[in-house]
Design a protein around this motif. Structure first.
Motif, mmCIF file in Angstrom:
data_model
loop_
_atom_site.group_PDB
_atom_site.id
_atom_site.type_symbol
_atom_site.label_atom_id
_atom_site.label_comp_id
_atom_site.label_asym_id
_atom_site.label_seq_id
_atom_site.Cartn_x
_atom_site.Cartn_y
_atom_site.Cartn_z
ATOM 1 N N ARG A 1 2.247 5.578 -2.897
ATOM 2 C CA ARG A 1 2.081 6.495 -1.771
ATOM 3 C C ARG A 1 0.700 6.342 -1.132
ATOM 4 O O ARG A 1 0.542 6.431 0.085
ATOM 5 N N GLY A 2 -0.297 6.094 -1.994
ATOM 6 C CA GLY A 2 -1.647 5.905 -1.474
ATOM 7 C C GLY A 2 -1.706 4.722 -0.523
ATOM 8 O O GLY A 2 -2.350 4.774 0.530
ATOM 9 N N ASP A 3 -0.995 3.641 -0.855
ATOM 10 C CA ASP A 3 -0.978 2.476 0.039
ATOM 11 C C ASP A 3 -0.206 2.790 1.311
ATOM 12 O O ASP A 3 -0.582 2.340 2.392
ATOM 13 N N ASP B 1 -11.874 -2.477 -6.541
ATOM 14 C CA ASP B 1 -11.103 -2.798 -5.337
ATOM 15 C C ASP B 1 -9.675 -2.263 -5.402
ATOM 16 O O ASP B 1 -8.718 -2.956 -5.072
ATOM 17 N N CYS B 2 -9.538 -1.047 -5.875
ATOM 18 C CA CYS B 2 -8.248 -0.353 -5.797
ATOM 19 C C CYS B 2 -8.379 0.655 -4.666
ATOM 20 O O CYS B 2 -8.689 1.832 -4.893
ATOM 21 N N GLN B 3 -8.164 0.156 -3.446
ATOM 22 C CA GLN B 3 -8.482 0.972 -2.262
ATOM 23 C C GLN B 3 -7.666 2.259 -2.212
ATOM 24 O O GLN B 3 -8.152 3.282 -1.745
ATOM 25 N N SER B 4 -6.421 2.214 -2.725
ATOM 26 C CA SER B 4 -5.575 3.413 -2.616
ATOM 27 C C SER B 4 -6.003 4.502 -3.594
ATOM 28 O O SER B 4 -5.606 5.651 -3.453
ATOM 29 N N HIS B 5 -6.802 4.164 -4.598
ATOM 30 C CA HIS B 5 -7.228 5.163 -5.582
ATOM 31 C C HIS B 5 -8.733 5.116 -5.819
ATOM 32 O O HIS B 5 -9.213 5.440 -6.899
ATOM 33 N N ASP C 1 8.013 1.639 9.235
ATOM 34 C CA ASP C 1 7.101 2.595 9.861
ATOM 35 C C ASP C 1 6.671 3.619 8.789
ATOM 36 O O ASP C 1 7.516 4.371 8.282
ATOM 37 N N PRO C 2 5.367 3.651 8.434
ATOM 38 C CA PRO C 2 4.946 4.533 7.341
ATOM 39 C C PRO C 2 5.303 6.007 7.576
ATOM 40 O O PRO C 2 5.688 6.710 6.637
ATOM 41 N N LEU C 3 5.230 6.442 8.843
ATOM 42 C CA LEU C 3 5.536 7.844 9.130
ATOM 43 C C LEU C 3 7.035 8.108 8.954
ATOM 44 O O LEU C 3 7.438 9.110 8.346
#
Ligand code: NDP
Ligand code: PYC
Length: 345
Positions: A194-196, A52-56, A222-224
């Motif tokens: 950064r992945g998150d 459950d490490c969604q970003s990786h 805002d992520p962008l």
């Protein structure tokens, strides 16, 4: 983004890990990677998804595909393992992805560490997309403690500044425990990986407060805007200093690129960072006073002092996710799985 297991999205698939491994491997080979690279990469992303490490996890296949499309990564380069020099093991990844280079260097690292008390695995010129805990766990499985550091792309401003200098620069540590999962922590030195940040951007959700600033240096969720401005280190000046240490230890010290140099090499291609990695291993049986059992007891007393008051050890969430995956299959959002399968088309 961390997923609350009790709130898994309704549209979640539960797939056996070996089926997922075969699929990931097929996708990587379809993208042009050699069988050896595809297998090592599949093991890495499936381990991330399983824990459950969604970003990786599986999501990383999409950024690998983008990196391959950018034409920078060597798809079939065999890692070159140099003869061990004292405690130092070097593997030149030759601009390929990092997991195979780690796997090729691991046996020599273990051997050097057992012989010298400590060992260093220096991986050079690799495209690095993974979490560090799979490497740490591969070392603790040999009864050794381990520390891993790697830069990324210059996305993070130093404390007090607003222009990116550092990467998200993870630090991971592991301690082997007889009869129990190892003590492992593994985190970005940025407030958010950064992945998150990318997962928030894809989901259209705001970042937590304190993760970054926009191009004008104003705090933003805002992520962008943060991707175009700068991410921030965790813990202010303390995280910032740790991020600088990672640049020095896993960049300048080993003669590999810093995060700024990695981003310059990328030249706007949007590929995964390319740089080196430093992995240190320590043998408690050689560094201690000779009573390994007493050393292990000391460590266990420390862990008990943490958990006895209701606090949890790092990686416990991951190990619980691993156990769930073993029971019911690995949870994969259907939309993500379909995006991955579409790469075969
Ligand atoms: P997290 O903040 O999710 O977790 C950091 C660590 O703290 C984990 O070991 C986690 O264990 C532990 N932890 C979390 N909450 C608690 C708690 N309440 N009590 C005790 N321990 C806790 O990590 P990040 O988001 O910073 O990083 C995620 C991943 O991204 C890492 O695996 C890292 O390697 C990877 N990364 C890779 C980069 C690269 O260049 N290759 C760059 C940056 C990040 P648990 O997992 O069990 O929650
Ligand atoms: O999540 O920050 C990150 C990251 C960078 C490279 C691989 N993961």
């Amino acid at each position: 983004m961390k997923q609350d297991p009790s709130h898994a999205p309704a549209d979640t698939l539960y797939l056996p890990a070996d089926e997922l491994l075969a699929t990931a491997c097929r996708v990587f080979e379809h993208m042009g990677l050699s069988r050896a690279h595809a297998q090592a990469m599949a093991r890495t992303v499936v381990a991330g998804q399983r824990d459950d490490c969604q970003s990786h996890g599986l999501y990383r296949i999409l950024s690998c595909a983008q990196t391959i499309a950018a034409g920078k990564v060597a798809l079939r380069a065999e890692p070159a393992l140099a003869p061990t020099q004292g405690a130092v093991v070097r593997v030149d990844a030759g601009y390929a992805f990092s997991p195979l280079a780690f796997e090729r260097g691991l046996p020599a690292l273990v051997e050097a560490t057992r012989a010298q008390g400590l060992g260093a695995l220096v991986i050079g010129r690799c495209f690095h997309f993974s979490a560090l805990w799979p490497e740490i766990e591969a070392i603790t499985a040999h009864g050794l403690a381990a520390l891993a550091l790697t830069p990324s792309h210059a996305w993070v401003a130093p404390a007090g500044g607003r222009r990116p200098v550092f990467g998200t620069n993870p630090i991971a540590f592991g301690w082997p425990r007889p009869g129990a999962n190892p003590f492992v922590f593994d985190f970005a030195t940025s407030a958010i990986a950064r992945g998150d940040l990318e997962l928030h951007r894809r989901a259209g959700t705001p970042l937590p407060e304190g993760c970054g600033v926009d191009g004008e240096g104003r705090p933003s969720t805002d992520p962008l805007a943060v991707a175009q401005g700068a991410m921030l280190a965790f813990g202010g000046h303390k995280g910032s200093a740790l991020a600088a240490m990672v640049e020095l230890m896993a960049g300048a010290l080993i003669g590999e690129w810093t995060s700024q140099e990695s981003l310059a090499f990328d030249a706007g291609a949007g590929a995964i960072p390319c740089h080196g990695e430093l992995i240190l291993a320590f043998d408690p049986a050689r560094l201690g006073t000779g009573d390994l059992t007493a050393q292990q007891r000391q460590a266990e007393a420390l862990f008990a002092a943490i958990t006895d008051q209701g606090a949890r050890l790092p990686s416990e969430r991951r190990y619980a996710a691993r156990a769930r995956s073993q029971e019911r299959g690995v949870a994969v959002p259907r939309a993500l799985y379909e995006e991955v399968l579409a790469l075969l088309g």
